[in-house]
Design a protein around this motif. Structure first.
Motif, mmCIF file in Angstrom:
data_model
loop_
_atom_site.group_PDB
_atom_site.id
_atom_site.type_symbol
_atom_site.label_atom_id
_atom_site.label_comp_id
_atom_site.label_asym_id
_atom_site.label_seq_id
_atom_site.Cartn_x
_atom_site.Cartn_y
_atom_site.Cartn_z
ATOM 1 N N LEU A 1 0.671 -1.129 0.171
ATOM 2 C CA LEU A 1 -0.075 -0.406 -0.033
ATOM 3 C C LEU A 1 0.773 1.325 0.025
ATOM 4 N N ARG A 2 2.022 0.721 0.974
ATOM 5 C CA ARG A 2 2.771 2.326 0.816
ATOM 6 C C ARG A 2 3.288 2.982 -0.756
ATOM 7 N N ALA A 3 3.296 1.722 -1.654
ATOM 8 C CA ALA A 3 3.781 2.211 -3.239
ATOM 9 C C ALA A 3 2.342 3.402 -3.152
ATOM 10 N N HIS A 4 1.790 3.430 -3.025
ATOM 11 C CA HIS A 4 0.699 3.787 -3.479
ATOM 12 C C HIS A 4 0.306 5.628 -2.568
ATOM 13 N N PRO A 5 1.208 6.449 -2.465
ATOM 14 C CA PRO A 5 0.820 7.091 -1.141
ATOM 15 C C PRO A 5 -0.206 7.499 -1.427
ATOM 16 N N ALA A 6 -0.189 8.154 -2.887
ATOM 17 C CA ALA A 6 -1.261 9.175 -3.191
ATOM 18 C C ALA A 6 -2.690 8.460 -2.762
ATOM 19 N N LEU A 7 -2.969 7.424 -2.613
ATOM 20 C CA LEU A 7 -4.258 6.843 -2.753
ATOM 21 C C LEU A 7 -4.542 6.911 -0.632
ATOM 22 N N ILE A 8 -3.297 6.612 -0.079
ATOM 23 C CA ILE A 8 -3.675 6.868 1.078
ATOM 24 C C ILE A 8 -3.893 8.253 2.027
ATOM 25 N N MET A 9 -3.066 8.982 1.138
ATOM 26 C CA MET A 9 -2.924 10.924 1.342
ATOM 27 C C MET A 9 -4.629 11.353 1.174
ATOM 28 N N ALA A 10 -5.061 11.085 -0.159
ATOM 29 C CA ALA A 10 -6.621 10.980 -0.375
ATOM 30 C C ALA A 10 -7.586 10.173 0.626
ATOM 31 N N ARG B 1 -8.749 -6.294 15.882
ATOM 32 C CA ARG B 1 -9.600 -7.880 14.778
ATOM 33 C C ARG B 1 -9.247 -7.425 14.064
ATOM 34 N N TRP B 2 -9.946 -6.249 12.958
ATOM 35 C CA TRP B 2 -10.318 -6.673 11.868
ATOM 36 C C TRP B 2 -8.669 -5.820 11.546
ATOM 37 N N GLY B 3 -8.241 -5.272 11.571
ATOM 38 C CA GLY B 3 -7.188 -4.179 11.131
ATOM 39 C C GLY B 3 -7.228 -2.819 10.962
ATOM 40 N N THR B 4 -6.558 -1.963 10.838
ATOM 41 C CA THR B 4 -7.090 -0.255 11.270
ATOM 42 C C THR B 4 -7.469 0.283 9.531
ATOM 43 N N GLU B 5 -7.350 -0.359 8.387
ATOM 44 C CA GLU B 5 -8.217 0.208 7.262
ATOM 45 C C GLU B 5 -9.326 0.087 7.182
ATOM 46 N N THR B 6 -9.858 -1.088 7.576
ATOM 47 C CA THR B 6 -11.030 -2.045 7.472
ATOM 48 C C THR B 6 -11.684 -1.731 8.324
ATOM 49 N N VAL B 7 -11.636 -0.893 10.115
ATOM 50 C CA VAL B 7 -12.208 -0.115 10.659
ATOM 51 C C VAL B 7 -12.205 0.984 10.398
ATOM 52 N N LEU B 8 -12.105 2.209 9.884
ATOM 53 C CA LEU B 8 -11.784 3.152 9.329
ATOM 54 C C LEU B 8 -13.122 3.256 8.117
ATOM 55 N N CYS B 9 -12.913 2.047 7.179
ATOM 56 C CA CYS B 9 -14.016 2.157 5.843
ATOM 57 C C CYS B 9 -15.144 2.068 6.607
ATOM 58 N N ALA B 10 -15.486 1.351 7.772
ATOM 59 C CA ALA B 10 -16.447 0.854 8.133
ATOM 60 C C ALA B 10 -17.274 1.781 9.210
ATOM 61 N N ALA B 11 -16.445 2.689 9.649
ATOM 62 C CA ALA B 11 -16.355 3.910 10.062
ATOM 63 C C ALA B 11 -17.202 4.865 9.463
ATOM 64 N N VAL C 1 -13.515 5.568 -1.391
ATOM 65 C CA VAL C 1 -11.884 5.477 -1.718
ATOM 66 C C VAL C 1 -11.270 5.424 -0.881
ATOM 67 N N TRP C 2 -11.219 4.789 0.912
ATOM 68 C CA TRP C 2 -11.303 3.180 1.156
ATOM 69 C C TRP C 2 -11.399 1.668 1.356
ATOM 70 N N ILE C 3 -12.436 1.700 0.289
ATOM 71 C CA ILE C 3 -12.273 0.000 0.019
ATOM 72 C C ILE C 3 -11.045 -0.116 -0.240
ATOM 73 N N PRO C 4 -10.209 0.276 -1.612
ATOM 74 C CA PRO C 4 -9.127 -0.732 -2.438
ATOM 75 C C PRO C 4 -8.164 -0.599 -1.352
ATOM 76 N N GLN C 5 -8.206 0.446 0.186
ATOM 77 C CA GLN C 5 -7.167 0.025 1.224
ATOM 78 C C GLN C 5 -7.352 -1.369 2.065
ATOM 79 N N THR C 6 -8.744 -1.254 1.976
ATOM 80 C CA THR C 6 -9.331 -2.768 3.205
ATOM 81 C C THR C 6 -8.697 -3.651 2.324
#
Length: 423
Positions: A30-39, A97-107, A205-210
């Protein structure tokens, strides 16, 4: 004694977690796509205050629609705060339990649902939606700083500034546009529900990261394992310093959320047009950016932060005094003082969680204690002052009570600002 620190006050709620190998590998990809994370960070931050700030200029219309008393109307802002405190407790457990990315997307998904639920016809939906909104924001509050620290370790200060700016910008735009959007969309319901679209965009936007972060993880397997037990380290409940930091966090939050709940109403009750009242409130929110940027920088370069604690308390006290003596004539000045003071107080509270902790593990635990206790304390502010306003049919007594909170905040700042560490 250790010297002053100048790093960004980022506290990682996952400091004591080790990611499962597939999750760790996915995060490296994921860190290879910083623009996606930043967005994703910017869009999430834009959502973290919009659903709260946009309510305040419309509180009169909401109360009139449901025939609510001032005390009952205050629950519109109190209930989200209660669940912001309770949600802070479970955020690290969900991340493990689920990972930060999954929890942020669910939030973000649940935030979208909570915003929509608030405009459903029965009044109970207004309060239930507020609870969902508060719990969702709590997950974002707790997990986002750690994600920034993890994914942008060399640019943490710059990313923190971007994150904070986006959060305040979202609140400012929401407050400033609430009344105009009410006119354009035909009522307060349209103005409130419109912010669900922004939450939905952020969730997409968070779905691909999740999906990428969980790729290769065995179904049912936890995303991370704990390194320390929850009770490892100093007993925070027995530390006077930990309680001073927690009460400082709670007191400044109480003042801030009373302003969110009632500042536009104070102006309109004294004859100001509600559109202008919304703009003054939005201006105050925007100026929080100055305080939240400058004060942590100063605090990190000082061995003692007692003077800063007194200074931010004095700024807010001056603004509240102005609301007592000339609420409309000096509205923009009082909004300036309150905005800079509130932003500085929040920045100082977050910084002291780092500076008063001897290690990252203690800082993460102190952050959880301060956010949980702080938001639960803050929830009492809008409710109590709303009840006092209803009982006294005016704002003099509520604002005098708020001045006593400012005095207490100054004393707490002097205690928590001493050059000490927990442990």
């Amino acid at each position: 004694m250790a010297g002053p620190r100048s790093e960004a006050p980022l506290i990682d709620a996952e400091e004591d977690l080790v990611a499962a190998p597939p999750v760790a590998a996915a995060r490296r990809r994921l860190r290879a796509h910083p623009a996606l994370i930043m967005a994703g960070i910017v869009l999430a931050a834009l959502n973290m205050r919009t659903a709260l700030a946009g309510v305040s200029p419309l509180l009169g219309e909401i109360g009139a629609h449901f025939r609510l008393t001032a005390t009952a109307s205050s629950l519109v802002t109190t209930i989200p705060l209660i669940f912001m405190g309770l949600g802070s407790i479970v955020a690290p457990k969900l991340a493990r339990r689920w990972g930060t990315e999954t929890v942020l997307c669910a939030a973000l998904v649940s935030l979208c649902g909570g915003i929509v639920l608030r405009i459903a016809p029965p009044v109970v939906a207004l309060f239930a939606g507020g609870a969902v909104v508060g719990a969702s924001i709590a997950l974002l509050n707790v997990l986002m700083p750690g994600l920034i620290k993890r994914d942008f370790p060399e640019r943490a200060a710059g990313m923190t500034a971007l994150y904070s700016t986006a959060m305040i910008l979202g609140a400012t735009v929401s407050a400033a546009s609430a009344v105009p959007m009410e006119h354009v969309l035909g009522g307060w319901q349209g103005a409130l529900v419109s912010w669900a679209l922004l939450a939905a965009v952020a969730a997409v936007v968070w779905i691909p990261q999740t999906l990428m972060a969980r790729r290769g993880t065995r179904q049912g397997a936890a995303a991370a394992t704990a390194v320390h037990l929850a009770e490892d380290g100093p007993r925070l409940s027995r530390s006077p310093l930990a309680w001073q930091v927690t009460l400082f966090m709670g007191s400044q939050s109480l003042i801030a959320y009373v302003s969110i709940a009632w500042m536009p109403t104070i102006f309109t009750d004294h004859g100001m047009d509600k559109g202008e009242a919304g703009l003054v409130f939005a201006f105050s929110t925007l100026l929080q950016m100055a305080g939240s940027f400058v004060v942590p920088m100063l605090a990190g370069r000082m061995r003692r932060q007692r003077l800063l604690g007194v200074a931010v308390s004095a700024l807010m006290a001056c603004g509240i005094t102005g609301l007592l003596v000339a609420p409309v004539a000096g509205a923009w000045l009082w909004a300036t003082l309150l905005g800079i003071g509130q932003g500085g107080a929040l920045g100082l509270a977050l910084t002291m969680m780092v500076l008063r902790s001897g290690d990252a593990h203690t800082a993460a635990r102190l952050s959880s204690m301060a956010q949980t206790g702080g938001y639960l304390l803050a929830a009492a502010g809008p409710l109590v002052l709303g009840a006092v306003h209803q009982a006294t049919d005016g704002w003099t007594v509520p604002l005098l009570l708020l001045l006593t909170v400012c005095a207490g905040l100054a004393l707490l700042g002097m205690g928590a600002g001493r050059d000490r560490r927990i442990g």
